[in-house]
Design an enzyme around this catalytic site. Structure first.
Site, mmCIF file in Angstrom:
data_model
loop_
_atom_site.group_PDB
_atom_site.id
_atom_site.type_symbol
_atom_site.label_atom_id
_atom_site.label_comp_id
_atom_site.label_asym_id
_atom_site.label_seq_id
_atom_site.Cartn_x
_atom_site.Cartn_y
_atom_site.Cartn_z
ATOM 1 N N ILE A 119 -27.148 -32.442 77.943
ATOM 2 C CA ILE A 119 -26.437 -33.585 78.526
ATOM 3 C C ILE A 119 -26.177 -33.301 80.005
ATOM 4 C CG2 ILE A 119 -24.387 -35.060 78.377
ATOM 5 C CD1 ILE A 119 -26.184 -35.121 75.861
ATOM 6 N N TYR B 231 -21.928 -18.383 71.548
ATOM 7 C CA TYR B 231 -21.701 -19.837 71.676
ATOM 8 C C TYR B 231 -22.346 -20.569 70.501
ATOM 9 C CZ TYR B 231 -22.474 -24.571 73.639
ATOM 10 O OH TYR B 231 -22.530 -25.928 73.853
ATOM 11 N N ASP C 237 -4.482 -25.977 77.089
ATOM 12 C CA ASP C 237 -5.497 -24.947 76.907
ATOM 13 C C ASP C 237 -5.701 -24.767 75.403
ATOM 14 O OD1 ASP C 237 -7.035 -22.685 76.684
ATOM 15 O OD2 ASP C 237 -5.808 -21.468 78.051
ATOM 16 N N ARG D 2 -5.456 -28.343 63.288
ATOM 17 C CA ARG D 2 -4.230 -28.002 62.549
ATOM 18 C C ARG D 2 -3.009 -28.672 63.167
ATOM 19 N NH1 ARG D 2 -5.944 -22.637 61.778
ATOM 20 N NH2 ARG D 2 -4.640 -22.029 63.515
ATOM 21 N N ILE E 241 -18.508 -34.918 78.875
ATOM 22 C CA ILE E 241 -18.541 -35.645 77.604
ATOM 23 C C ILE E 241 -17.135 -36.121 77.205
ATOM 24 C CG2 ILE E 241 -18.942 -35.323 75.121
ATOM 25 C CD1 ILE E 241 -21.309 -33.434 75.946
ATOM 26 N N LYS F 103 -20.671 -22.720 67.470
ATOM 27 C CA LYS F 103 -21.007 -24.132 67.245
ATOM 28 C C LYS F 103 -21.493 -24.339 65.808
ATOM 29 C CE LYS F 103 -20.208 -26.078 71.315
ATOM 30 N NZ LYS F 103 -19.147 -27.084 71.489
HETATM 31 N N1 LIG Z 1 -23.655 -30.472 78.621
HETATM 32 C C1 LIG Z 1 -24.478 -30.117 77.633
HETATM 33 O O1 LIG Z 1 -25.716 -29.995 77.822
HETATM 34 C C2 LIG Z 1 -23.917 -29.892 76.245
HETATM 35 C C3 LIG Z 1 -24.830 -29.813 75.181
HETATM 36 C C4 LIG Z 1 -24.347 -29.603 73.899
HETATM 37 C C5 LIG Z 1 -22.986 -29.465 73.687
HETATM 38 N N2 LIG Z 1 -22.125 -29.538 74.734
HETATM 39 C C6 LIG Z 1 -20.700 -29.393 74.436
HETATM 40 O O2 LIG Z 1 -20.022 -30.527 74.902
HETATM 41 C C7 LIG Z 1 -18.661 -30.183 75.203
HETATM 42 C C8 LIG Z 1 -18.312 -30.708 76.592
HETATM 43 O O3 LIG Z 1 -19.186 -30.112 77.519
HETATM 44 P P1 LIG Z 1 -19.507 -30.775 78.939
HETATM 45 O O4 LIG Z 1 -20.942 -30.537 79.214
HETATM 46 O O5 LIG Z 1 -18.938 -32.142 78.999
HETATM 47 O O6 LIG Z 1 -18.691 -29.773 79.880
HETATM 48 P P2 LIG Z 1 -17.661 -30.037 81.081
HETATM 49 O O7 LIG Z 1 -17.428 -28.724 81.687
HETATM 50 O O8 LIG Z 1 -18.139 -31.151 81.932
HETATM 51 O O9 LIG Z 1 -16.358 -30.517 80.295
HETATM 52 C C9 LIG Z 1 -15.635 -29.628 79.509
HETATM 53 C C10 LIG Z 1 -14.170 -29.935 79.679
HETATM 54 O O10 LIG Z 1 -13.418 -29.037 78.845
HETATM 55 C C11 LIG Z 1 -12.352 -28.514 79.621
HETATM 56 N N3 LIG Z 1 -11.971 -27.202 79.090
HETATM 57 C C12 LIG Z 1 -12.640 -26.036 79.214
HETATM 58 N N4 LIG Z 1 -11.963 -25.059 78.610
HETATM 59 C C13 LIG Z 1 -10.838 -25.619 78.102
HETATM 60 C C14 LIG Z 1 -9.734 -25.116 77.387
HETATM 61 N N5 LIG Z 1 -9.616 -23.809 77.080
HETATM 62 N N6 LIG Z 1 -8.766 -25.971 76.997
HETATM 63 C C15 LIG Z 1 -8.850 -27.296 77.317
HETATM 64 N N7 LIG Z 1 -9.856 -27.817 78.006
HETATM 65 C C16 LIG Z 1 -10.845 -26.988 78.397
HETATM 66 C C17 LIG Z 1 -12.881 -28.434 81.035
HETATM 67 O O11 LIG Z 1 -11.842 -28.362 81.992
HETATM 68 C C18 LIG Z 1 -13.678 -29.720 81.104
HETATM 69 O O12 LIG Z 1 -12.884 -30.811 81.502
HETATM 70 C C19 LIG Z 1 -18.571 -28.669 75.068
HETATM 71 O O13 LIG Z 1 -18.012 -28.364 73.809
HETATM 72 C C20 LIG Z 1 -20.023 -28.227 75.132
HETATM 73 O O14 LIG Z 1 -20.222 -27.016 74.439
HETATM 74 C C21 LIG Z 1 -22.557 -29.749 76.012
#
Ligand SMILES: NC(=O)c1ccc[n+]([C@@H]2O[C@H](COP(=O)([O-])OP(=O)(O)OC[C@H]3O[C@@H](n4cnc5c(N)ncnc54)[C@H](O)[C@@H]3O)[C@@H](O)[C@H]2O)c1
Length: 257
Positions: free
Chosen positions: A189, A156, A63, A124, A18, A160
């Site tokens: 997603i 989690y 991070d 912040r 995302i 959220k």
């Molecule tokens: N995929 C789904 O079904 C879904 C549904 C609802 C919400 N989300 C939320 O969407 C967001 C993105 O998820 P996604 O599915 O794209 O996952 P993803 O793993 O494809 O992308 C997450 C990104 O965050 C980075 N990341 C992880 N920990 C980190 C940290 N401590 N500091 C900096 N970067 C960090 C990862 O390296 C990665 O690039 C998340 O917050 C997730 O909870 C995802």
């Protein structure tokens, strides 16, 4: 004139999924983009993709669970581009499927730190710059439908849910100072997080009235809208982008639909 010409956006978690799609979308609409990710290699690849297609992006290792790391990512963004208009918080994740009773305090703290405190930390650090953004600042945070219903993954989901309250409080507090705060609650997603659960996306598809799970680009479109001036009078909203999942409630489980 594109919606983000002249503007600067920082996207946490911009290396994958995302966050990657959001960074690409904002860049395609004219924003200079800073992709901040703990996976620097992935963020560099996305920045390269943007720059090769005529946009402007840089990557920074960051991070969100580490204050110094977040501060230096924001500093790099403002030093390099001279301003910050948009913060998109996508870094987060579920990590494992441990049951509630088996989640010890350390595991709970890690998930809340990543998914809730990490967002507060980034806001912040960015806020002093957003407050002086020439056209007003905007924060878009990625929550989840998990924060709005009983879908399991308690730490989690609770984190959220906390993002929703953080969003409305900050929208109220900083609206008068020109910064908007909105939250997107995605449904399922199609990103790499589902790779470890073969067949899960196909099983989940039947819950979605719109007949499919989401793509990262579905969320990126909403991110770009809420971050843009098209949403200039929208602040403090929680926007489900979920293919109709929450709206259908218990109907989602019916097989006669
Ligand atoms: N995929 C789904 O079904 C879904 C549904 C609802 C919400 N989300 C939320 O969407 C967001 C993105 O998820 P996604 O599915 O794209 O996952 P993803 O793993 O494809 O992308 C997450 C990104 O965050 C980075 N990341 C992880 N920990 C980190 C940290 N401590 N500091 C900096 N970067 C960090 C990862 O390296 C990665 O690039 C998340 O917050 C997730 O909870 C995802």
């Amino acid at each position: 004139m594109r919606r983000f010409d002249g503007r600067v956006s920082l996207v946490t978690g911009g290396g994958h999924g995302i966050g990657r799609a959001s960074g690409l979308r904002l860049a395609a609409e004219g924003s200079s983009v800073v992709l901040a990710d703990v996976d620097l290699k992935a963020a560099l690849e996305v920045a390269d993709e943007v720059n090769r297609s005529g946009g402007t992006a840089i990557a920074v290792g960051c991070d969100v669970t580490d204050r110094a790391s977040v501060d230096s990512a924001v500093e790099l963004a403002t030093t390099r581009f001279g301003r910050l208009d948009v913060l998109v918080n996508t870094a987060g994740g579920m990590r494992d499927g441990t049951t509630f009773l088996d989640t010890d305090d350390d595991a709970w703290d890690r998930l809340v730190d990543l998914n809730l405190t990490g967002v507060a930390r980034c806001i912040r650090a960015a806020l002093p710059h957003l407050l002086v953004a020439p056209d007003g600042g905007s924060v878009v945070t990625i929550g989840s439908v998990n924060g709005m219903s009983a879908l399991g993954g308690e730490p989690y989901s609770a984190a959220k849910a906390g993002l929703q309250n953080l969003t409305v409080n900050l929208a109220s507090r900083y609206g008068p100072h020109g910064v908007r705060f909105n939250l997107i609650a995605p449904g399922t997603i199609r990103t790499r997080v589902w790779d470890t659960q073969p067949g899960a996306l196909e099983r989940l598809t039947r819950l979605y009235p719109l007949g499919r799970v989401g793509q990262p680009e579905d969320i990126a479109a909403a991110v770009a809208f809420l971050a843009s001036d098209d949403a200039a009078w929208i602040s403090g909203v929680v926007l489900p982008v979920d293919g109709g999942l929450l709206a259908s409630g218990p109907m989602a489980l019916r097989t006669d639909r």
